[in-house]
Design a protein around this motif. Structure first.
Motif, mmCIF file in Angstrom:
data_model
loop_
_atom_site.group_PDB
_atom_site.id
_atom_site.type_symbol
_atom_site.label_atom_id
_atom_site.label_comp_id
_atom_site.label_asym_id
_atom_site.label_seq_id
_atom_site.Cartn_x
_atom_site.Cartn_y
_atom_site.Cartn_z
ATOM 1 N N GLY A 51 47.563 26.367 40.761
ATOM 2 C CA GLY A 51 47.898 27.663 41.358
ATOM 3 C C GLY A 51 46.792 28.429 41.430
ATOM 4 N N SER A 52 47.139 29.883 41.186
ATOM 5 C CA SER A 52 45.967 30.737 41.218
ATOM 6 C C SER A 52 46.095 32.011 40.298
ATOM 7 N N SER A 53 46.500 33.177 40.554
ATOM 8 C CA SER A 53 46.401 34.241 40.144
ATOM 9 C C SER A 53 47.375 34.588 38.919
ATOM 10 N N SER A 74 40.568 29.247 42.918
ATOM 11 C CA SER A 74 39.819 30.520 42.862
ATOM 12 C C SER A 74 38.433 29.928 41.998
ATOM 13 N N VAL A 75 37.457 30.992 42.138
ATOM 14 C CA VAL A 75 36.236 30.793 41.299
ATOM 15 C C VAL A 75 36.635 31.463 40.035
ATOM 16 N N GLY A 76 37.118 32.629 40.203
ATOM 17 C CA GLY A 76 37.399 33.496 39.148
ATOM 18 C C GLY A 76 38.539 33.048 38.257
ATOM 19 N N TYR A 77 38.384 33.111 36.902
ATOM 20 C CA TYR A 77 39.469 32.584 36.156
ATOM 21 C C TYR A 77 39.733 33.570 34.882
ATOM 22 N N PRO A 284 42.552 44.020 51.252
ATOM 23 C CA PRO A 284 43.488 43.586 50.256
ATOM 24 C C PRO A 284 42.998 42.241 49.538
ATOM 25 N N HIS A 285 41.942 42.211 48.977
ATOM 26 C CA HIS A 285 41.450 41.176 48.165
ATOM 27 C C HIS A 285 41.266 39.809 49.092
ATOM 28 N N ILE A 286 40.482 39.991 50.278
ATOM 29 C CA ILE A 286 40.394 39.062 51.244
ATOM 30 C C ILE A 286 39.170 38.394 51.156
ATOM 31 N N THR A 293 38.135 28.526 54.507
ATOM 32 C CA THR A 293 37.866 28.506 53.187
ATOM 33 C C THR A 293 38.926 28.231 52.170
ATOM 34 N N ARG A 294 40.075 28.993 52.552
ATOM 35 C CA ARG A 294 41.132 28.753 51.833
ATOM 36 C C ARG A 294 41.680 27.326 51.725
ATOM 37 N N TYR A 295 41.556 26.777 52.844
ATOM 38 C CA TYR A 295 41.864 25.075 52.927
ATOM 39 C C TYR A 295 40.817 24.378 51.870
#
Ligand code: 8YV
Length: 324
Positions: A51-53, A74-77, A284-286, A293-295
């Motif tokens: 998942g992500s956030s 995501s790159v951030g964790y 909005p955090h795009i 890229t999201r794919y």
């Protein structure tokens, strides 16, 4: 028997099919305590999550005794307790490379949009205010040949430096944990301490992860060191900037403008003073949010989980020590 995994993000059909060909997938909407409680059996069996956030911390991990890998789109964790995962020998996988260019594009867009007041003047056109030839109250400031300061010379910082150097002839200053030879050799970037970067840059661009060291790294004291004509760009993580101090600097006119893709609280509360300021471009955090890229991020996260649970991990692991 296929390993069980929990998916808490929507995936394109073909990627879901790929995930399902390797795993028994339980699709959920989130990892909230309520969801975890309602699906206790699935969490008890899960060897992987994707998942992500959502927050993944000690408390969450008490519900997933069999977990071996967590894969984030995501790159951030910063939402993962890496120490807790590592202590339980759970591999944390992320998607660092596939979003670099897109996030750098977003940062350059914020540089241009804030300097040229693109959003503000476009709104005035829509409001019917463009009635004759425009005067100085529609003018912005130049971007080309201005000094760009980059905080954090990782992949994204480097891609931003490339754009700024070749596309806009901008001298580049950077501050990072260590010198970055490629940035210096290819884009003429000059390493300097934080205070020098703040004092000399026309644009200060934050491309840093959120850690204990970077939390509120830019506060009132740092903002006061910037030129009053300077613009702050943040597309890293919101809490790297003390938002209250930023609002104050903008209100006092000690900072010219801000371009923000990330905030201390997301979604940004509708009553935030930032939304009333014409010199603030709030997105909005795009950063990585293009279809392509999201794919690619989702595909990378799927491959990462397959590698971590059924194959061999060659890249993208945050805590590779758990693999040995
Ligand atoms: C993703 C991001 O926003 O990769 C990151 O760290 O901030 C974004 O690109 C986001 O986490 C949604 O998947």
């Amino acid at each position: 028997m296929k390993p069980s995994v929990i998916l808490y993000k929507k995936l394109p059909d073909d990627l879901l099919a790929r995930l399902e060909s390797h795993f028994n997938v339980t699709q959920l909407n989130d990892l909230s305590p309520q969801t975890v409680k309602q699906n206790a059996a699935a969490f008890a069996e899960a060897e992987g999550i994707l998942g992500s956030s959502e927050k993944v911390d000690e408390t969450f991990l008490t519900h997933t005794p069999k977990l071996r890998a967590a894969s984030t789109v995501s790159v951030g964790y910063d939402n993962f307790d890496v120490a807790a995962l590592t202590a339980r020998r759970i591999a944390l996988m992320h998607t660092p490379s596939v979003l670099t260019e897109t996030v750098a594009d977003t940062m350059m867009m914020l540089v241009l949009a804030t300097a040229r007041r693109a959003v503000e003047v476009a709104e005035r056109v829509k409001a019917g205010e463009w009635q004759g030839s425009i005067g100085p109250d529609w003018f912005g400031i130049d971007v080309h040949h201005k000094t760009l300061g980059i905080l954090g010379m990782g992949r994204i910082g480097l891609a931003l430096a490339q754009r700024a150097h070749f596309g806009f002839s901008m001298p580049i200053l950077y501050n990072a944990r260590r010198h970055h030879q490629e940035a210096e050799d290819r884009f003429d970037a000059r390493y300097c301490d934080l205070d020098t970067l703040l004092a000399e840059s026309d644009f200060v661009c934050i491309s840093l992860p959120l850690t204990e060291e970077t939390h509120h790294m830019i506060g009132a004291e740092q903002l006061a060191k910037m030129k009053s004509s300077a613009i702050l760009i943040n597309a890293g993580r919101g809490p790297v900037v003390d938002e209250k101090a930023l609002i104050q600097a903008l209100q006092n006119g000690t900072l010219h403008a801000a371009g923000l893709d990330v905030f201390e609280q997301e979604p940004l509360p509708v009553n935030s003073p930032l939304l009333e300021m014409p010199n603030v471009v709030a997105l909005p955090h795009i950063g990585s949010a293009t279809h392509e890229t999201r794919y690619n991020m989702a595909a990378c996260a799927v491959d990462n989980l397959i590698a971590a649970l059924t194959g061999e991990v060659k890249e993208n692991c945050v805590n590779p020590q758990v693999l040995s």
